[in-house]
Design an enzyme around this catalytic site. Sequence first.
Site, PDB file in Angstrom:
ATOM      1  N   SER A 190      64.575  98.091  79.330  1.00 43.65           N
ATOM      2  CA  SER A 190      65.697  99.035  79.232  1.00 43.65           C
ATOM      3  C   SER A 190      65.289 100.298  79.976  1.00 43.65           C
ATOM      4  O   SER A 190      64.083 100.577  80.119  1.00 43.65           O
ATOM      5  CB  SER A 190      65.967  99.371  77.766  1.00 43.65           C
ATOM      6  OG  SER A 190      66.850 100.475  77.689  1.00 43.65           O
ATOM      7  N   TYR A 236      63.177 101.242  68.681  1.00 49.55           N
ATOM      8  CA  TYR A 236      63.760 100.492  69.803  1.00 49.55           C
ATOM      9  C   TYR A 236      63.158 100.950  71.134  1.00 49.55           C
ATOM     10  O   TYR A 236      62.713 100.129  71.947  1.00 49.55           O
ATOM     11  CB  TYR A 236      65.281 100.648  69.815  1.00 49.55           C
ATOM     12  CG  TYR A 236      65.912  99.963  71.008  1.00 49.55           C
ATOM     13  CD1 TYR A 236      65.880  98.569  71.125  1.00 49.55           C
ATOM     14  CD2 TYR A 236      66.504 100.696  72.033  1.00 49.55           C
ATOM     15  CE1 TYR A 236      66.432  97.935  72.232  1.00 49.55           C
ATOM     16  CE2 TYR A 236      67.061 100.060  73.138  1.00 49.55           C
ATOM     17  CZ  TYR A 236      67.026  98.682  73.234  1.00 49.55           C
ATOM     18  OH  TYR A 236      67.567  98.054  74.328  1.00 49.55           O
TER      19      TYR A 236
HETATM   20  N1  LIG Z   1      73.664  96.565  76.054  1.00 44.45           N
HETATM   21  C1  LIG Z   1      72.922  97.584  76.438  1.00 44.45           C
HETATM   22  O1  LIG Z   1      73.411  98.733  76.597  1.00 44.45           O
HETATM   23  C2  LIG Z   1      71.458  97.354  76.763  1.00 44.45           C
HETATM   24  C3  LIG Z   1      70.773  98.366  77.485  1.00 44.45           C
HETATM   25  C4  LIG Z   1      69.433  98.166  77.786  1.00 44.45           C
HETATM   26  C5  LIG Z   1      68.794  97.012  77.395  1.00 44.45           C
HETATM   27  N2  LIG Z   1      69.474  96.047  76.694  1.00 44.45           N
HETATM   28  C6  LIG Z   1      68.730  94.846  76.295  1.00 44.45           C
HETATM   29  O2  LIG Z   1      69.409  93.704  76.778  1.00 44.45           O
HETATM   30  C7  LIG Z   1      69.064  92.580  75.970  1.00 44.45           C
HETATM   31  C8  LIG Z   1      70.335  91.813  75.631  1.00 44.45           C
HETATM   32  O3  LIG Z   1      71.128  92.637  74.799  1.00 44.45           O
HETATM   33  P1  LIG Z   1      72.718  92.664  74.889  1.00 44.45           P
HETATM   34  O4  LIG Z   1      73.102  94.018  75.323  1.00 44.45           O
HETATM   35  O5  LIG Z   1      73.241  91.508  75.639  1.00 44.45           O
HETATM   36  O6  LIG Z   1      73.062  92.580  73.323  1.00 44.45           O
HETATM   37  P2  LIG Z   1      73.891  91.489  72.481  1.00 44.45           P
HETATM   38  O7  LIG Z   1      75.235  91.303  73.089  1.00 44.45           O
HETATM   39  O8  LIG Z   1      73.780  91.961  71.073  1.00 44.45           O
HETATM   40  O9  LIG Z   1      73.083  90.139  72.676  1.00 44.45           O
HETATM   41  C9  LIG Z   1      71.836  89.923  72.046  1.00 44.45           C
HETATM   42  C10 LIG Z   1      71.473  88.465  72.117  1.00 44.45           C
HETATM   43  O10 LIG Z   1      70.249  88.271  71.425  1.00 44.45           O
HETATM   44  C11 LIG Z   1      70.430  87.275  70.422  1.00 44.45           C
HETATM   45  N3  LIG Z   1      69.616  87.567  69.247  1.00 44.45           N
HETATM   46  C12 LIG Z   1      69.661  88.672  68.477  1.00 44.45           C
HETATM   47  N4  LIG Z   1      68.810  88.559  67.448  1.00 44.45           N
HETATM   48  C13 LIG Z   1      68.219  87.332  67.590  1.00 44.45           C
HETATM   49  C14 LIG Z   1      67.249  86.628  66.839  1.00 44.45           C
HETATM   50  N5  LIG Z   1      66.690  87.173  65.730  1.00 44.45           N
HETATM   51  N6  LIG Z   1      66.868  85.392  67.232  1.00 44.45           N
HETATM   52  C15 LIG Z   1      67.438  84.856  68.338  1.00 44.45           C
HETATM   53  N7  LIG Z   1      68.344  85.468  69.105  1.00 44.45           N
HETATM   54  C16 LIG Z   1      68.728  86.703  68.729  1.00 44.45           C
HETATM   55  C17 LIG Z   1      71.926  87.351  70.091  1.00 44.45           C
HETATM   56  O11 LIG Z   1      72.398  86.110  69.587  1.00 44.45           O
HETATM   57  P3  LIG Z   1      72.619  85.735  68.046  1.00 44.45           P
HETATM   58  O12 LIG Z   1      73.233  86.917  67.386  1.00 44.45           O
HETATM   59  O13 LIG Z   1      73.485  84.536  68.155  1.00 44.45           O
HETATM   60  O14 LIG Z   1      71.254  85.409  67.541  1.00 44.45           O
HETATM   61  C18 LIG Z   1      72.519  87.580  71.470  1.00 44.45           C
HETATM   62  O15 LIG Z   1      72.615  86.372  72.170  1.00 44.45           O
HETATM   63  C19 LIG Z   1      68.325  93.135  74.754  1.00 44.45           C
HETATM   64  O16 LIG Z   1      66.935  92.942  74.923  1.00 44.45           O
HETATM   65  C20 LIG Z   1      68.659  94.625  74.779  1.00 44.45           C
HETATM   66  O17 LIG Z   1      67.666  95.403  74.188  1.00 44.45           O
HETATM   67  C21 LIG Z   1      70.793  96.199  76.377  1.00 44.45           C
END
Ligand SMILES: NC(=O)c1ccc[n+]([C@@H]2O[C@H](COP(=O)([O-])OP(=O)(O)OC[C@H]3O[C@@H](n4cnc5c(N)ncnc54)[C@H](OP(=O)(O)O)[C@@H]3O)[C@@H](O)[C@H]2O)c1
Length: 262
Positions: free
Chosen positions: A138, A151
């Site tokens: 991130s 985080y």
């Molecule tokens: N969105 C942002 O603004 C942002 C910015 C910087 C970095 N990121 C990073 O991008 C990555 C993806 O996040 P996202 O934004 O796409 O969020 P998201 O829409 O909440 O997706 C998160 C994914 O991780 C899975 N997950 C969560 N807890 C889990 C667990 N205990 N075991 C297995 N799978 C799990 C969720 O699926 P289930 O709920 O089905 O398990 C979902 O597929 C993360 O590492 C996040 O930190 C996001």
Amino acid sequence: MRTVALITGASGGIGADLARVFARHGHDLALVARSRDKLEALADAIAASGRPRPIVIALDLAEAGAAERVAAALSAAGATVAILVNNAGFGLLGGAATLDARDQLGIVDLNVRSLLDLTLRFLPEITAARGKILNVGSIVSFFAGPGMAVYYASKAFVSSFSRALTEELRPAGVTVTVLHPGMTATGFQGRAGFDNAKAMGMVPGATALSVAEAGYHALMAGRRSVVPGLGNKLGTLIMPLIPDALLLPLVRRFQESRLRAS
Ligand SMILES: NC(=O)c1ccc[n+]([C@@H]2O[C@H](COP(=O)([O-])OP(=O)(O)OC[C@H]3O[C@@H](n4cnc5c(N)ncnc54)[C@H](OP(=O)(O)O)[C@@H]3O)[C@@H](O)[C@H]2O)c1
């Protein structure tokens, strides 16, 4: 034997779009998340586009022994991993002293422990294939985050570990890439405890697809890292230059305003 790209957190957000992008470029996939129904629907959609149907592994990666269970599922499916995409992750908005301790340890279990466990477990296969690793960090990995401290720290681990691994694995022909997204419209904001629309209103967000495409192309080019978006790139250059005494109160006030708006 199937050779797959293993993508964690593929049931939604950036991970689901990473799966779509990898599939479009002809990769055979294994998808991991807790939501089996969403993974099956995505696997069906990929199969309907004429690609091999991805292997679906529905489990909680934050639980002890999860990486071992992923390895067992892949072995039962006759699959070996050439590309590992550690994308699953979450954060929580709030002060470290205020948030539940177990919930905060859950961030470390998923963002740090599970990423490390999967990487170490599949490294022999990835090395044999002269394969690739994409770790989702991130932009917050570049500075500390009062109001979301665990985080931010978890993403600093992802960045530091990945950069060191890049150098360690270079002689083996394995590349490690860190994808550093900025604010992106996904399920992340809801799980972190703030309102998606309000949060996105405060900082212009990217689409998950544009972030996934940037990550895929950087991985394929063997780049060490990628920060999608010009504003995010500038932020990662400028923010670390600001002294903590000035920067950290600003970050804290930003997080507090998000908390109030939710
Ligand atoms: N969105 C942002 O603004 C942002 C910015 C910087 C970095 N990121 C990073 O991008 C990555 C993806 O996040 P996202 O934004 O796409 O969020 P998201 O829409 O909440 O997706 C998160 C994914 O991780 C899975 N997950 C969560 N807890 C889990 C667990 N205990 N075991 C297995 N799978 C799990 C969720 O699926 P289930 O709920 O089905 O398990 C979902 O597929 C993360 O590492 C996040 O930190 C996001």
